[in-house]
Design a protein around this motif. Structure first.
Motif, PDB file in Angstrom:
ATOM      1  N   UNK A 300      -7.277  -3.806 -26.456  1.00 15.93           N
ATOM      2  CA  UNK A 300      -6.353  -2.020 -27.257  1.00 15.93           C
ATOM      3  C   UNK A 300      -5.766  -2.069 -28.382  1.00 15.93           C
ATOM      4  N   UNK A 301      -6.682  -1.516 -29.070  1.00 19.12           N
ATOM      5  CA  UNK A 301      -6.608  -1.293 -30.474  1.00 19.12           C
ATOM      6  C   UNK A 301      -6.216  -0.266 -30.788  1.00 19.12           C
ATOM      7  N   UNK A 302      -5.865   0.406 -32.002  1.00 12.18           N
ATOM      8  CA  UNK A 302      -5.482   1.327 -32.742  1.00 12.18           C
ATOM      9  C   UNK A 302      -4.136   2.374 -32.504  1.00 12.18           C
ATOM     10  N   UNK A 303      -3.684   3.283 -33.536  1.00 13.48           N
ATOM     11  CA  UNK A 303      -2.549   4.184 -32.583  1.00 13.48           C
ATOM     12  C   UNK A 303      -2.586   4.758 -31.253  1.00 13.48           C
ATOM     13  N   UNK A 308     -13.070   2.938 -25.487  1.00 13.61           N
ATOM     14  CA  UNK A 308     -13.030   1.265 -25.123  1.00 13.61           C
ATOM     15  C   UNK A 308     -11.701   1.141 -23.909  1.00 13.61           C
ATOM     16  N   UNK A 309     -10.355   1.419 -24.791  1.00 13.23           N
ATOM     17  CA  UNK A 309      -9.006   1.561 -24.134  1.00 13.23           C
ATOM     18  C   UNK A 309      -9.626   1.982 -22.569  1.00 13.23           C
ATOM     19  N   UNK A 436       0.259   2.550 -22.057  1.00 12.93           N
ATOM     20  CA  UNK A 436       0.619   3.391 -23.312  1.00 12.93           C
ATOM     21  C   UNK A 436       2.064   3.069 -24.087  1.00 12.93           C
ATOM     22  N   UNK A 437       2.934   3.138 -23.380  1.00 15.83           N
ATOM     23  CA  UNK A 437       4.482   2.229 -24.174  1.00 15.83           C
ATOM     24  C   UNK A 437       4.294   0.984 -24.799  1.00 15.83           C
ATOM     25  N   UNK A 438       3.502   0.326 -23.615  1.00 15.32           N
ATOM     26  CA  UNK A 438       3.297  -1.380 -24.063  1.00 15.32           C
ATOM     27  C   UNK A 438       2.660  -1.946 -25.097  1.00 15.32           C
ATOM     28  N   UNK A 439       0.917  -0.620 -24.703  1.00 13.48           N
ATOM     29  CA  UNK A 439       0.160  -1.458 -26.117  1.00 13.48           C
ATOM     30  C   UNK A 439      -0.189  -0.399 -27.709  1.00 13.48           C
ATOM     31  N   UNK A 440       1.031   0.602 -26.854  1.00 12.66           N
ATOM     32  CA  UNK A 440       0.724   1.397 -28.329  1.00 12.66           C
ATOM     33  C   UNK A 440       2.105   1.959 -28.624  1.00 12.66           C
ATOM     34  N   UNK A 441       3.037   1.398 -28.215  1.00 10.05           N
ATOM     35  CA  UNK A 441       4.668   1.794 -28.023  1.00 10.05           C
ATOM     36  C   UNK A 441       5.076   2.934 -28.628  1.00 10.05           C
TER      37      UNK A 441
END
Length: 527
Positions: A300-303, A308-309, A436-441
């Protein structure tokens, strides 16, 4: 086919961070009732009890005292999560032979079971299961509550005495179920005009019509004065049981007396650098854990989530759904149908949290009103497969398999309480919001405004049409994809609500398309 909806309209909800407590619920007035409790010195449990009963009046077609559900509770002083299951149960005297298959194809409601003669498992008194909500609220209050029980039921009693205001959204909900409501004289008398027409104001008239809910107010007043167990072993229980049996159901006083909501250790597991606590057993919790275990294998990359996600979400959710069908019960849902449930979340200024889901199952439950109590009854029997020999087959004295999935998640200095309504769509929504909360802050506002997909069963993946063409194209390479808009009605996706605590500050949000949903903080009440 081209949609009728505006292409230029945007809808958002304002999210505020505050040091004070927050209640996020599918009805703003219910959230306000909970926030008033927080402002008066109650904690998250007290606010949850008040919000629960208020929702049963303000959204009577979604939940109420004659329903059930489950919740997750976080106690900040203990640093510990607790799970509470107050799900429904089939009456002990229920005989599967009384639910013969009609041979006419699938059921007309949420689940694609083989149809039963006269829809006895779907509508009417024969579809009513033993309710659990009141005992659940009573047990939670007895163990953790700080404010008097009667004070917490007072807002719901006041709402019932006022009567439910029928605005355009309430009129739309009532109109969607008018034919079914007309089959029960007491339901027709409460919700319909002249027993057959949806209650609605004129095209240009102000909202002024109210439903007469005085009978429900009297029942709530009795609960407030005598305590939760009066619902199971007192005059209130006897009146409700008699009403159900007079209409052909098999609910008994022994069913009521023997009912007990239960606390248990939560399903606790790690996802990347986060920890989650979910409801165990016959809920969506195990399916949620399975989905996150699959998602953890993907990058899970990026902002923000990319193509892919979303493809990883679709694969994980499909796999978890298939596992649920094979291991927990054949509980598939009709494509496009939504569960008729409500969810709310609470956080107080000390960091205690409640994530609570409650339901009647179908919209308006069994479409049966108990005239002696004024309560709309559940149709929990529909959760069971009427074909014997299958997982989750219909039987007497058996707990219902629910899709509810309230969770508590924590990562770093952030903790959140998420959940949703929407039948089998619930796990899809809660898993993505958690990512959304964990992987992308993301904070609560960003997470709830982020577009989602639904992959809760069947071959097709439903995608929010506001997702980029690249995301939709990537999904289409692996799955059959249907795009649709997030709308007020119907809900193609689940309807979530949640709260978040970051660095000592609280916030909350509800589904942005929910016309009644709001997050209310206690400071708004004290202004």
């Amino acid at each position: 086919m081209r949609p009728n909806l505006s292409r230029s309209q945007t809808i958002t909800k304002t999210v505020i961070e505050t040091e004070h407590g927050v209640v996020a619920a599918q009805h703003s007035l219910a959230a306000e009732a909970g926030a008033q409790v927080l402002a008066a010195g109650g904690d998250a449990v007290d606010a949850a009890v008040a919000t629960s009963f208020a929702l049963g009046v303000l959204e009577p077609w979604m939940s109420g005292p004659a329903g059930g559900g489950a919740l997750m509770l976080w106690r900040a002083d203990e640093g510990k999560a607790h799970a509470l299951n107050y799900g429904m149960r089939s009456p002990a005297a229920l005989d599967p032979a009384d639910y013969p298959l009609s041979g006419s194809g699938q059921s007309s409601d949420l689940f694609p079971w083989e149809a039963v003669v006269e829809d006895r498992n779907v509508q009417g008194a024969t579809s009513i299961a033993v309710p659990g909500l009141v005992d659940g609220m009573g047990k939670m209050h007895m163990r953790f509550g700080r404010m008097p029980w009667a004070e917490l039921l007072a807002p719901a009693i006041d709402f019932a005495r006022e009567g439910l205001l029928v605005d355009w959204y309430a009129a739309l909900i009532i109109a969607s179920t008018t034919r079914a409501l007309a089959q029960d004289a007491d339901a027709a008398g409460l919700f319909l005009e002249d027993g057959r027409w949806p209650t609605i104001s004129g095209w240009t008239a102000p909202d002024e019509k109210r439903l007469d809910m005085t009978a429900m107010a009297a029942s709530l007043q009795e609960l407030a004065g005598k305590g939760a167990r009066i619902f199971y072993d007192g005059d209130l229980a006897e009146a409700m049981v008699k009403d159900v049996r007079d209409k052909g159901g098999c609910l008994s006083m022994e069913d009521m007396r023997s009912y007990n909501a239960s606390f248990s250790d939560p399903l606790t597991f790690q996802y990347r650098d986060a920890h989650f606590h979910a409801t165990p057993g016959l809920t969506g919790g195990p399916t949620f854990r399975k989905a996150l275990a699959e998602m953890e294998q993907a990058e899970m990359e990026g902002d923000e989530p990319c193509a892919g996600a979303y493809c990883a979400y679709a694969r994980a959710l499909k796999s978890a759904s298939a596992d649920r069908l094979a291991r927990m019960g054949h509980d598939g849902e009709i494509p496009g149908a939504g569960g008729c449930t409500t969810h709310f979340s609470v956080v107080d200024k000390k960091g205690n949290m409640v994530s609570q889901t409650q339901t009647l199952l179908s919209i308006f439950g069994s479409r049966v009103v108990s005239p002696s109590t004024g309560l709309l009854m559940n149709n929990g029997i529909m959760w069971f497969d009427p074909v014997q020999g299958r997982p989750n087959a219909l039987a007497g004295g058996k707990p219902c398999l629910m899709n509810v999935c309230p969770v508590i998640g924590e990562t770093g200095s952030k903790r959140f309480a998420f959940g949703a309504s929407g039948g089998r769509k619930i796990v899809s929504a809660v898993a993505q919001l958690s990512s959304f909360a964990v992987d992308y802050g993301m904070d609560a506002g960003a997470a709830f405004h982020q577009p989602r997909i639904d992959a809760s069963g069947g071959e097709a993946v439903t995608a929010d049409d506001s997702l980029s063409p690249q995301v939709i194209a990537a999904l289409g390479e692996e799955h059959s994809v249907a795009t649709t808009r997030r709308t007020v009605f119907p809900y193609a996706f689940a309807c979530p609500a949640g709260v978040m605590r970051r660095n000592g500050k609280n916030s909350g949000c509800t589904e942005i398309m929910s016309p009644w949903g709001d997050a209310i903080h206690e400071q708004e009440i004290t202004r």
